[in-house]
Scaffold this active site. Structure first.
Site, mmCIF file in Angstrom:
data_model
loop_
_atom_site.group_PDB
_atom_site.id
_atom_site.type_symbol
_atom_site.label_atom_id
_atom_site.label_comp_id
_atom_site.label_asym_id
_atom_site.label_seq_id
_atom_site.Cartn_x
_atom_site.Cartn_y
_atom_site.Cartn_z
ATOM 1 N N CYS A 126 0.838 -1.200 0.000
ATOM 2 C CA CYS A 126 0.000 0.000 0.000
ATOM 3 C C CYS A 126 0.879 1.259 0.000
ATOM 4 C CB CYS A 126 -0.947 -0.073 1.200
ATOM 5 S SG CYS A 126 -2.313 1.097 1.180
ATOM 6 N N HIS A 127 0.779 2.091 1.033
ATOM 7 C CA HIS A 127 1.595 3.300 1.156
ATOM 8 C C HIS A 127 2.958 3.029 1.793
ATOM 9 C CE1 HIS A 127 -2.412 5.042 0.602
ATOM 10 N NE2 HIS A 127 -1.844 6.199 0.350
#
Length: 179
Positions: A113-114
């Site tokens: 994800c991030h």
């Protein structure tokens, strides 16, 4: 339960705002394969988790502060996402150093994800191929990475996935790559 990771110790670097499912599912896969995990964070006590960045999702107990440990003490590193979590980590020099030390050591590192935001800040993405949440991709390209929109990317010691939808493939790859 399998034993592929018996005797392995994995650091999970996270802080407030971490996406709950991106800690729980990978941690569960690691434990099922015999690994021990430690939640490493910026502060002691507990960190606040989120669901879809928007909703409070409980807490996780912190095992150790990043200033009290080093990459040498672990066999692998997991960088979960959530928007707020890596945004805070990438502004903490001690967290950035911890991530850089892992990448430079050649030990396995996985980010979802991030999570790759902290890798970009650590300056370790030049020439690397990876994937991430769509909103992070420009930052990763600017850090010198080749960014693709794939469920899972393994490039040397670095394993990445786009987000929660990719957790089944990401968790399987964690066990394989960390072994």
């Amino acid at each position: 339960m399998t034993d592929e990771l018996h005797g392995k110790k994995v650091a999970i670097l996270a802080t407030d705002g971490v996406e709950r499912v991106e800690v729980e599912q990978p941690r569960g896969a690691l434990h099922a394969a015999g690994a021990r995990t430690e939640l490493v964070s910026l502060h002691p006590g507990e960190i606040n988790a989120r669901q879809s960045d928007l909703h409070p999702a409980g807490t996780f107990p912190v095992d150790t502060k990043v200033t009290d440990t080093s990459a040498e003490e672990y066999d692998a590193l997991l960088l979960p996402g959530g928007t707020m979590n890596p945004d805070q980590l990438r502004t903490a020099p001690e967290a950035v150093r911890f991530v850089r030390d892992f990448m430079e050591s050649g030990k396995p590192v996985a980010a979802i994800c991030h999570g790759p935001w902290t890798l970009a800040e650590a300056g370790v993405l030049s020439g690397r191929r990876l994937t991430s949440w769509p909103s992070v991709r420009t930052d990763l390209r600017n850090a010198g990475a080749e960014v693709v929109d794939d469920e899972l990317v393994v490039d040397g010691n670095l394993t990445t996935s786009r987000g929660p939808q990719d957790l089944p493939a990401f968790c399987r790859a964690l066990v394989t790559e960390f072994a």
